[in-house]
Design an enzyme around this catalytic site. Structure first.
Site, PDB file in Angstrom:
ATOM      1  N   GLY A  45      38.239  41.690  21.037  1.00  0.00           N
ATOM      2  CA  GLY A  45      38.690  40.724  20.038  1.00  0.00           C
ATOM      3  C   GLY A  45      39.424  39.625  20.803  1.00  0.00           C
ATOM      4  N   ALA A  46      39.026  38.377  20.556  1.00  0.00           N
ATOM      5  CA  ALA A  46      39.495  37.281  21.405  1.00  0.00           C
ATOM      6  C   ALA A  46      41.026  37.207  21.543  1.00  0.00           C
ATOM      7  CB  ALA A  46      38.914  35.965  20.888  1.00  0.00           C
ATOM      8  N   ARG A  89      35.529  38.689  30.713  1.00  0.00           N
ATOM      9  CA  ARG A  89      34.645  38.411  29.574  1.00  0.00           C
ATOM     10  C   ARG A  89      34.560  36.895  29.415  1.00  0.00           C
ATOM     11  NH1 ARG A  89      34.839  41.767  24.274  1.00  0.00           N
ATOM     12  NH2 ARG A  89      32.641  41.211  24.351  1.00  0.00           N
ATOM     13  N   GLN A 200      31.427  47.560  15.967  1.00  0.00           N
ATOM     14  CA  GLN A 200      32.832  47.222  15.694  1.00  0.00           C
ATOM     15  C   GLN A 200      33.121  47.191  14.194  1.00  0.00           C
ATOM     16  OE1 GLN A 200      30.900  45.735  17.948  1.00  0.00           O
ATOM     17  NE2 GLN A 200      32.060  44.881  19.647  1.00  0.00           N
ATOM     18  N   ASP A 241      35.315  33.553  18.742  1.00  0.00           N
ATOM     19  CA  ASP A 241      35.667  33.742  20.154  1.00  0.00           C
ATOM     20  C   ASP A 241      35.870  32.423  20.875  1.00  0.00           C
ATOM     21  OD1 ASP A 241      34.342  36.430  19.431  1.00  0.00           O
ATOM     22  OD2 ASP A 241      35.371  36.749  21.342  1.00  0.00           O
ATOM     23  N   ASN A 251      30.824  33.616  17.910  1.00  0.00           N
ATOM     24  CA  ASN A 251      31.418  34.874  17.433  1.00  0.00           C
ATOM     25  C   ASN A 251      30.396  35.977  17.676  1.00  0.00           C
ATOM     26  OD1 ASN A 251      33.629  36.285  16.150  1.00  0.00           O
ATOM     27  ND2 ASN A 251      32.298  36.553  14.395  1.00  0.00           N
ATOM     28  N   LYS A 252      30.761  37.191  17.323  1.00  0.00           N
ATOM     29  CA  LYS A 252      29.916  38.357  17.589  1.00  0.00           C
ATOM     30  C   LYS A 252      28.464  38.115  17.196  1.00  0.00           C
ATOM     31  CE  LYS A 252      30.663  41.396  19.200  1.00  0.00           C
ATOM     32  NZ  LYS A 252      30.325  41.592  20.646  1.00  0.00           N
TER      33      LYS A 252
HETATM   34  O1  MRU Z   1      32.905  41.966  21.620  1.00  0.00           O
HETATM   35  P1  MRU Z   1      34.145  41.936  20.774  1.00  0.00           P
HETATM   36  O2  MRU Z   1      34.379  43.178  19.992  1.00  0.00           O
HETATM   37  O3  MRU Z   1      35.349  41.507  21.576  1.00  0.00           O
HETATM   38  O4  MRU Z   1      33.856  40.760  19.736  1.00  0.00           O
HETATM   39  C1  MRU Z   1      34.873  40.419  18.830  1.00  0.00           C
HETATM   40  C2  MRU Z   1      34.510  39.341  17.890  1.00  0.00           C
HETATM   41  O5  MRU Z   1      33.442  38.779  17.948  1.00  0.00           O
HETATM   42  C3  MRU Z   1      35.573  38.911  16.939  1.00  0.00           C
HETATM   43  O6  MRU Z   1      35.024  38.482  15.736  1.00  0.00           O
HETATM   44  C4  MRU Z   1      36.354  37.736  17.560  1.00  0.00           C
HETATM   45  O7  MRU Z   1      36.784  38.052  18.848  1.00  0.00           O
HETATM   46  C5  MRU Z   1      37.511  37.326  16.722  1.00  0.00           C
HETATM   47  S1  MRU Z   1      38.785  38.508  16.722  1.00  0.00           S
HETATM   48  C6  MRU Z   1      40.084  37.913  15.809  1.00  0.00           C
END
Ligand code: MRU
Length: 352
Positions: A45-46, A89, A200, A241, A251-252
């Site tokens: 999560g960012a 990342r 997730q 992100d 985003n994801k």
């Molecule tokens: O690969 P991840 O689990 O780090 O991806 C997370 C996401 O895509 C979230 O939506 C994003 O980081 C926002 S978290 C507030």
């Protein structure tokens, strides 16, 4: 469940790879352990990655200071650690942002303080980044609830991945909005996409919402269109992100598809993210680096092999939603409606 905690000069990280089955913390005393935890998504999560990296810089600084380097050597070695963290990342800009914040703080501090004092100041800096992140979530929650809850009617909301407390140092961004709406009696139902390949949504979002007694229904990613068609989705809310200067939002993986479906069904599509997720140095989404992960994440599901072990795989961890699919970006400074480069430039000129 606390996502991370700074205790006695060590960073405790809730190992999210084990959720929901097991609640176990990784105790990180070296910056390389935090980098590895970020790589394997033990912390993810960012915003949470950014906070973890800020503390990792403190661990690095303490380690380097133990060798009694001069100030120049200290700064060079701290920058090396920063680059190591930054590369863990590539898509989440909060990681880069937090490392830069700490490097800038170190450079300023070294001009008038000893190395030992600089380490202390870096620790205070990381605590501030953590505190600010929690406060930003509260503000995002309030602005988001004000925007989505205008009708005062309970809403059915769809979300993708996990942009909750497990992804930040506070109540979450997208889930911060949902939590705030729920506290006002304005959530009828949340639909959570499971979020292949690492689930997730199924593992983390469902856990958070059920723990808070917020009604949640889990769907597989390929059900989102039908759910929009048949379940009366009032809005989609997701995290981010990295957001480019024109509002294009990484985003994801799967988020772009959800945005296209939302457009097709006339459902408003909101992104919730703090200012630290904006990268105004890049003009649009084409310049956002997209992380590609290990192919075995796609070849298996929950550790069970789901296909031929030698099949070719494409595994981008993120996608980019073009800004014209976005109804609004909910930030801690207010809601940016129909974002584009001119609107974002004006917003940040005004809000700083
Ligand atoms: O690969 P991840 O689990 O780090 O991806 C997370 C996401 O895509 C979230 O939506 C994003 O980081 C926002 S978290 C507030």
């Amino acid at each position: 469940m606390k996502t991370l905690a700074w205790e006695h000069h060590a960073l405790q990280l809730l190992d999210q790879t084990r959720l929901p089955g097991e609640e176990r913390y990784l105790c990180c005393t070296r910056w390389q352990e935090v980098r590895d935890a970020i790589r394997i998504l033990a912390v993810r999560g960012a915003p949470a990655i950014g906070v973890a990296a800020a503390y990792a810089m403190v661990l690095a600084a303490r380690d380097i200071a133990a060798d009694e380097p001069d100030k120049t050597q200290f700064e060079i070695r701290l920058a090396e650690a920063g680059r190591g963290l930054d590369g863990a990342r590539p898509t989440a800009v909060n990681l880069h942002w937090a490392v830069q914040q700490q490097m800038n703080l170190a450079r300023r501090a070294l001009s008038s303080h000893t190395v030992a004092e600089t380490v202390e100041l870096l620790e205070q800096g990381a605590c501030t980044i953590e505190r600010d992140d929690a406060e930003m979530d509260r503000r995002i929650g309030r602005y988001g609830a004000g925007e989505l809850g205008k009708s005062r009617q309970p809403l059915t909301i769809l979300t993708h991945c996990n942009a909750g407390a497990l992804a930040t140092a506070g109540i979450g961004t997208a889930l911060g909005v949902i939590r705030t709406l729920h506290s006002q009696g304005l959530v009828r139902q949340v639909y959570a996409d499971e979020t292949r390949p690492l689930l997730q949504g199924a593992r983390l979002t469902v856990t958070e919402l059920m723990d808070d007694h917020i009604p949640v229904t889990l769907i597989t990613d390929n059900m989102a269109a039908w759910v929009m068609k048949t379940k009366g989705i009032d809005a989609v809310v997701v995290g981010a992100d990295r957001i480019a200067a024109n509002g294009d939002t990484a985003n994801k993986i799967g988020t772009y598809g959800v945005a296209v479906l939302a457009r097709a069904h006339n459902v408003p599509f909101y992104v919730a993210a703090p200012a630290s997720t904006f990268d105004l140095t890049i003009p649009d989404g084409a310049a956002i680096p997209i992380e590609e992960r290990n192919h075995d994440e796609v070849r298996s599901l929950g550790g069970i092999v789901a296909t031929r072990p030698d099949v070719d795989v494409f595994n981008p961890a993120f996608d980019v939603t073009p800004h014209d699919y976005i109804t609004g970006i909910i930030t801690e400074k207010g809601v940016i409606h129909h974002p584009d480069d001119a609107i974002l430039a004006t917003f940040f000129r005004k809000e700083g």
